[in-house]
Scaffold this motif. Sequence first.
Motif, PDB file in Angstrom:
ATOM      1  N   PRO A 114       0.867  -1.135  -0.039  1.00  0.00           N
ATOM      2  CA  PRO A 114       0.087   0.018   0.044  1.00  0.00           C
ATOM      3  C   PRO A 114       0.818   1.216   0.088  1.00  0.00           C
ATOM      4  CG  PRO A 114      -0.229  -1.106   2.208  1.00  0.00           C
ATOM      5  CD  PRO A 114       0.668  -2.255   1.246  1.00  0.00           C
ATOM      6  N   VAL A 115       2.004   1.158   0.398  1.00  0.00           N
ATOM      7  CA  VAL A 115       2.941   2.271   0.622  1.00  0.00           C
ATOM      8  C   VAL A 115       4.281   1.863   0.246  1.00  0.00           C
ATOM      9  CG1 VAL A 115       1.169   3.576   2.266  1.00  0.00           C
ATOM     10  CG2 VAL A 115       3.232   2.021   3.141  1.00  0.00           C
ATOM     11  N   PRO A 116       5.252   2.922  -0.073  1.00  0.00           N
ATOM     12  CA  PRO A 116       6.577   2.254  -0.271  1.00  0.00           C
ATOM     13  C   PRO A 116       6.977   1.777   0.912  1.00  0.00           C
ATOM     14  CG  PRO A 116       6.169   4.565  -1.343  1.00  0.00           C
ATOM     15  CD  PRO A 116       4.976   4.270  -0.572  1.00  0.00           C
ATOM     16  N   VAL A 117       8.227   1.230   0.896  1.00  0.00           N
ATOM     17  CA  VAL A 117       8.921   0.619   2.097  1.00  0.00           C
ATOM     18  C   VAL A 117      10.482   1.243   1.868  1.00  0.00           C
ATOM     19  CG1 VAL A 117      10.133  -1.184   3.173  1.00  0.00           C
ATOM     20  CG2 VAL A 117       7.696  -1.509   2.306  1.00  0.00           C
ATOM     21  N   SER A 118      11.015   1.957   3.182  1.00  0.00           N
ATOM     22  CA  SER A 118      12.238   2.165   2.901  1.00  0.00           C
ATOM     23  C   SER A 118      13.096   1.972   4.163  1.00  0.00           C
ATOM     24  CB  SER A 118      12.453   3.880   2.724  1.00  0.00           C
ATOM     25  OG  SER A 118      11.764   4.344   3.787  1.00  0.00           O
ATOM     26  N   LEU A 119      14.484   1.750   4.277  1.00  0.00           N
ATOM     27  CA  LEU A 119      15.169   1.665   5.403  1.00  0.00           C
ATOM     28  C   LEU A 119      16.177   2.697   5.310  1.00  0.00           C
ATOM     29  CD1 LEU A 119      14.485  -1.428   4.305  1.00  0.00           C
ATOM     30  CD2 LEU A 119      15.670  -2.089   6.410  1.00  0.00           C
ATOM     31  N   ALA A 120      16.581   3.141   6.455  1.00  0.00           N
ATOM     32  CA  ALA A 120      17.945   4.198   6.585  1.00  0.00           C
ATOM     33  C   ALA A 120      19.114   3.346   6.162  1.00  0.00           C
ATOM     34  CB  ALA A 120      17.780   4.972   7.734  1.00  0.00           C
TER      35      ALA A 120
END
Length: 450
Positions: A233-239
């Motif tokens: 449903p939404v983008p996934v990100s990791l620092a």
Amino acid sequence: MKKRIIALPLIAGVGAAAIAGTSQYAGTQTEGEYHRLLAQLNDLTPLVFINEEYASGVTTSAAVTKVLLSRTADAEVLFRLQHDIEHGTMRMGTEGVDVGAVTIHTRLHEQDVVQSSELLAKFVDDSPFSLKTDVKYTGEINNHLEVSALAISEEGVALNWSGLTFDASTIDGATLGKGSLGTLDFSDESSAGMASVQDSQFTMDVQFHGDQIYTGTSGFTFNDISIVSPAMPVPVSLASIEITGASDLQDDAVNGSSSVSLNGIKSPLPLNNASLEMQIDRFMIEGIRQYHKLVSSFGVDVESLSAQPDIGSALISAVGEMFVPGSAVKYAIAMDNSEGEVMADIRLAMKDGSAEGMSGEPQKNIVTGRDLINLLTLDGSLNADIAALAQTPLVAMLGGAGDFVTVTEESITSEVSLWGTTLVVNGVELPLDTLSGGMLDIPLTDLMTL
């Protein structure tokens, strides 16, 4: 073409392995020195390096190495390496005249370049990788490895990688190095999916002990990871994703730790950070060597193991040489979100030599599961903030675990331990004889074939 596609991603690893192994070139004048290099490379990696050609000269030499996945008779050649060796000036050494300094240029063999021309055309540079090794008069080895940038675009799928660089210095078996894994971008027009990893690095400060055994520190860091997919449903990100390792050698035993951490997570899940850590204590180095040699002899065909009736006892014997009284392995998991954290750990150890029944080498007399369990201790714990779990389905699962957990207004906790053949979970005794259905007295070699 299939084996070429499999082989090319291994080139970077071969180059990194060659970095430590190129010390064998120092003072090289004979083919014997080159074969010592191959022996070092075979120790450093799970791949198999075999000389195919060698031509020696006064100021230059050349060699061709074929690289395979195993030593089995039907193992295919993955690719070949071409080594161009420039000898330095001659000098008087401790044992007579020798070559003072050496420069080695290693690249993919021209035969493989021609046969894989279509695939290699995806690399930006003419050669997919190059390794330059400078050997000083002091024996210090300086290496510079480059893997070319890669650009693939076919049928709406695009992959772009900026390439790899690595610099290292090796002396007396110790290697200090750092490098860049570059940036990676992927996109698929048909699914509107995208993924990227930016500015990734790795470092190493290790001492080599042979048989793929290192001590020291190493680390990989992958920064700014992002994933976009219609399935989410939404983008996934990791620092960042960080992978670290550290180990040392004390009294012929290896102690070490490793970890994987996911930091700055942004996703539909109520999770900000997560990590997994592993720690080992007192793993005997000779046992590790025996285990590595045994496993490497299996080849790549796992199904063929069933045709080796003695393999189970050999594995048990190798583990018995590595995991001895006082040895231990521990795992720890940690997760957190805006409301709190969840931590769990478990430690499995072999009782030390002072415990009852642990004199001598009892691990070498293990036959059944009961024999093994009677030598072990196990301890674990769970500590979770209720507020953190309240955002997940886990709160209902753990809250309904009855006497196996202790629930308060603020936390859910539990402890686990092993007393002989009785597992104790938060004070509740669970006899392993009952849980195993009578399998504790079956020989371990028979259990391995079930």
